[in-house]
Design a protein around this motif. Structure first.
Motif, short mmCIF file in Angstrom:
data_model
loop_
_atom_site.label_atom_id
_atom_site.label_comp_id
_atom_site.label_asym_id
_atom_site.label_seq_id
_atom_site.Cartn_x
_atom_site.Cartn_y
_atom_site.Cartn_z
N ARG A 77 0.82 -1.22 0.00
CA ARG A 77 0.00 0.00 0.00
C ARG A 77 0.85 1.27 0.00
O ARG A 77 0.58 2.21 -0.75
CB ARG A 77 -0.92 0.01 1.23
CG ARG A 77 -2.04 -0.99 1.20
CD ARG A 77 -3.05 -0.69 2.31
NE ARG A 77 -2.41 -0.58 3.61
CZ ARG A 77 -2.25 -1.60 4.44
NH1 ARG A 77 -2.68 -2.81 4.10
NH2 ARG A 77 -1.67 -1.43 5.61
N GLU A 78 1.88 1.31 0.88
CA GLU A 78 2.59 2.56 1.13
C GLU A 78 4.08 2.51 0.86
O GLU A 78 4.78 3.49 1.11
CB GLU A 78 2.37 2.99 2.58
CG GLU A 78 0.92 3.08 3.00
CD GLU A 78 0.78 3.39 4.49
OE1 GLU A 78 1.42 4.35 4.95
OE2 GLU A 78 0.07 2.64 5.19
N GLY A 79 4.61 1.35 0.42
CA GLY A 79 6.04 1.25 0.23
C GLY A 79 6.74 1.14 1.58
O GLY A 79 6.16 0.71 2.59
N ILE A 80 7.98 1.61 1.66
CA ILE A 80 8.76 1.46 2.89
C ILE A 80 8.18 2.30 4.04
O ILE A 80 8.31 1.96 5.20
CB ILE A 80 10.24 1.84 2.65
CG1 ILE A 80 11.08 1.36 3.84
CG2 ILE A 80 10.40 3.33 2.42
CD1 ILE A 80 12.56 1.43 3.58
N ALA A 81 7.47 3.39 3.69
CA ALA A 81 6.85 4.19 4.75
C ALA A 81 5.81 3.39 5.52
O ALA A 81 5.58 3.62 6.71
CB ALA A 81 6.22 5.44 4.15
N GLY A 82 5.18 2.43 4.84
CA GLY A 82 4.18 1.62 5.51
C GLY A 82 4.75 0.64 6.51
O GLY A 82 4.01 0.06 7.30
N LEU A 83 6.09 0.44 6.46
CA LEU A 83 6.73 -0.51 7.37
C LEU A 83 7.22 0.15 8.65
O LEU A 83 7.69 -0.53 9.55
CB LEU A 83 7.91 -1.19 6.66
CG LEU A 83 7.55 -2.02 5.44
CD1 LEU A 83 8.80 -2.57 4.78
CD2 LEU A 83 6.61 -3.17 5.83
N ALA A 84 7.14 1.48 8.73
CA ALA A 84 7.58 2.19 9.94
C ALA A 84 6.49 2.12 11.00
O ALA A 84 5.30 1.99 10.69
CB ALA A 84 7.90 3.64 9.61
N ASP A 85 6.88 2.18 12.27
CA ASP A 85 5.91 2.20 13.35
C ASP A 85 5.09 3.48 13.29
O ASP A 85 5.62 4.57 13.08
CB ASP A 85 6.61 2.12 14.71
CG ASP A 85 7.12 0.72 15.00
OD1 ASP A 85 6.62 -0.23 14.37
OD2 ASP A 85 8.01 0.58 15.86
N LYS A 86 3.79 3.35 13.46
CA LYS A 86 2.90 4.51 13.43
C LYS A 86 2.70 5.02 14.85
O LYS A 86 2.43 4.24 15.76
CB LYS A 86 1.54 4.12 12.83
CG LYS A 86 1.62 3.53 11.43
CD LYS A 86 2.07 4.57 10.43
CE LYS A 86 1.90 4.06 9.01
NZ LYS A 86 2.72 2.88 8.72
N PRO A 87 2.84 6.33 15.06
CA PRO A 87 2.57 6.87 16.40
C PRO A 87 1.09 6.75 16.75
O PRO A 87 0.23 6.83 15.87
CB PRO A 87 3.00 8.35 16.27
CG PRO A 87 2.91 8.65 14.81
CD PRO A 87 3.22 7.39 14.09
N ARG A 88 0.81 6.51 18.03
CA ARG A 88 -0.58 6.43 18.47
C ARG A 88 -1.28 7.76 18.29
O ARG A 88 -0.72 8.83 18.57
CB ARG A 88 -0.64 6.03 19.95
CG ARG A 88 -0.20 4.61 20.23
CD ARG A 88 -0.31 4.33 21.72
NE ARG A 88 -1.69 4.50 22.19
CZ ARG A 88 -2.55 3.50 22.34
NH1 ARG A 88 -2.17 2.27 22.05
NH2 ARG A 88 -3.77 3.73 22.77
N ALA A 89 -2.52 7.68 17.82
CA ALA A 89 -3.29 8.92 17.60
C ALA A 89 -3.64 9.60 18.91
O ALA A 89 -3.83 10.81 18.96
CB ALA A 89 -4.57 8.59 16.83
N ASP A 90 -3.68 8.81 20.01
CA ASP A 90 -4.07 9.39 21.29
C ASP A 90 -2.88 9.66 22.19
O ASP A 90 -3.05 9.77 23.40
CB ASP A 90 -5.07 8.47 22.00
CG ASP A 90 -4.48 7.09 22.27
OD1 ASP A 90 -3.37 6.81 21.75
OD2 ASP A 90 -5.12 6.29 22.98
N THR A 91 -1.68 9.76 21.58
CA THR A 91 -0.49 10.00 22.39
C THR A 91 -0.64 11.31 23.18
O THR A 91 -0.98 12.36 22.60
CB THR A 91 0.75 10.09 21.50
OG1 THR A 91 0.89 8.83 20.82
CG2 THR A 91 1.99 10.35 22.32
#
Length: 440
Positions: free
Chosen positions: A65-79
């Motif tokens: 879907r997103e290439g290598i960017a899709g493999l990075a950890d996503k920050p929590r939206a409620d951080t």
């Protein structure tokens, strides 16, 4: 340009067999994922060595879907934000500030008892995130002062050995996929591997087999440090060490730093041996071990270590040869020291069973409980002993065909005086002499 997330780079590197294919045929994805999940990886920031099949699939579709960017950890939206109601947040923070040594469990019990929240409704994760956001997540006070830990090294080679088991590669042996385990014994002062071998299990018997070879090659250590696993707690292993005056020391549970040097050896073996190993050449366990021993003796033992002042493990070990406790006269008795003793009841036909086979023992032992002395590594029976260790005779494998023409009798008791007993009267002879013997 923004730096690429190291975790994303690692995930892309291990996804190679999937992302390098332009198109996957029907069922190929599942097959490749299953194959990748069966292997071991040096995962950054984790002690885990395996990656689950669902994780592989999630990484693969994220990359699509997103290439290598899709493999990075996503920050929590409620951080930085808490979903707890404001009054509950205030009560949690107040309870923690009032007594910094309170754990999350204690705070939750306190708020439930005070009627602030209903029972079993307060999320531990939500409380932890709230305390962490306010810098209050760590328990303070003397109860959490960490134990003092200091790096150390044994003064002489042969003083301390470390023992542990590492998961090895999975091999196809006899048409079956079988897991292997590396059992190792390392010398503390020199980092020399006294002996190591891949086994098909991690039992006490496998550990004893490696110990026996290590003793033959490198002498007798004064201490062996191991973990608390059941295999290392086996009474047979403890008895062997006791007979050889070896202190068997157990690390505290959940304290792997007690064997940090051995953990470093495992990492070296993964990075330099397993990463280079071509499994296509491995036909059986002996093939795998032959390559391990060649690499250990010719590569690992002969490479310099910065922790050894740029000495090699072999040179550092040889430096202390005069101090090593050699087997000497014990070498001839070593096989005897590693024998096992198993209790057996002697049947009415004078036999006992061991690993599906029957053995004949002296017939006068019928009905008694005896100890079979066995070599567990070759599954052979040596002899029979009493429970106090007195020899009772040989044990030979039953030959039922030969027994067809051989009659076994229970021996008659010997006369108390030790002199040969005089023949007693015989009824048949007496009657014959009285009524039918010819007159002289």
């Amino acid at each position: 340009m923004n730096d690429i997330d190291p975790k994303a780079l690692f995930r892309l590197s291990v996804l190679g067999p999937l992302v390098s294919r332009e198109k996957l045929g029907r069922g190929e994805l599942q097959q490749l994922v299953r194959q990748l999940a069966s292997q071991e990886y040096a995962i950054p920031g984790s002690r885990r060595r395996h990656i689950g099949e669902k994780t592989w699939q999630a990484w693969y579709y994220a990359w699509r879907r997103e290439g290598i960017a899709g493999l990075a950890d996503k920050p929590r939206a409620d951080t930085g934000r808490s979903k707890l109601p404001e009054p509950v947040q205030a009560a949690v923070l107040s309870a923690k500030r009032e007594n910094p040594r309170r754990s999350i469990r204690q705070i939750r019990l306190l708020l439930e008892a005070a009627g602030v929240v209903p029972r079993d409704t307060l999320s531990r994760c939500a409380m932890h995130r709230l305390l962490q956001a306010h810098g209050l997540s760590r328990i303070a006070g003397p109860t959490v002062v960490p134990d003092e830990k200091r790096s150390f090294v044994a003064e002489h080679a042969g003083s301390i050995w470390y023992g542990d088991v590492m998961h090895g590669p999975t091999l196809s042996l006899g048409g079956r996929r079988m897991k292997t385990y590396l059992v190792s014994l390392m010398d503390d002062a020199s980092r020399l591997i006294a002996h190591g071998a891949f086994c098909l299990a991690e039992t006490a018997l496998d550990i004893e087999g490696v110990l026996k070879q290590a003793l033959l090659k490198r002498g007798i250590p004064r201490m062996i440090v191991v973990d608390n696993g059941a295999a290392y707690r086996a009474s047979t292993l403890q008895a062997i060490c006791a007979r050889l005056s070896i202190r068997l020391v157990y690390c505290r549970p959940y304290a792997p730093e007690g064997k940090g040097k051995l953990e470093r050896w495992h990492r070296t073996l993964r990075d330099q041996f397993l990463a280079e190993l071509d499994i296509s050449h491995i036909r059986d366990l002996a093939d795998l071990n032959a390559r391990l021993w060649a690499w250990v003796e010719q590569v690992y033992h002969r490479n310099t270590h910065s922790a050894l002042g740029n000495q090699t493990p072999l040179a550092r070990y040889q430096q202390d040869l005069p101090r090593i406790r050699l087997l000497g006269s014990l070498a001839a008795q070593l096989d005897e020291l590693f024998l096992h003793r198993v209790a057996r009841h002697v049947r009415r036909d004078g036999t006992v069973s061991f690993q599906g086979k029957r053995f004949e023992v002296p017939y006068e032992l019928t009905g008694r409980t005896v100890l079979l002395v066995v070599d567990p590594h070759t599954a052979t029976v040596r002899r029979v002993e009493s429970e106090s260790g007195q020899p009772l005779g040989a044990a030979t494998e039953l030959d039922a065909v030969a027994n067809l023409t051989r009659r076994r009798r229970k021996p008659l008791p010997e006369p108390a005086s030790g002199e040969p007993a005089a023949p007693g009267p015989n009824l048949i002879e007496l009657v014959h002499q009285r009524h039918y013997a010819p007159e002289s």
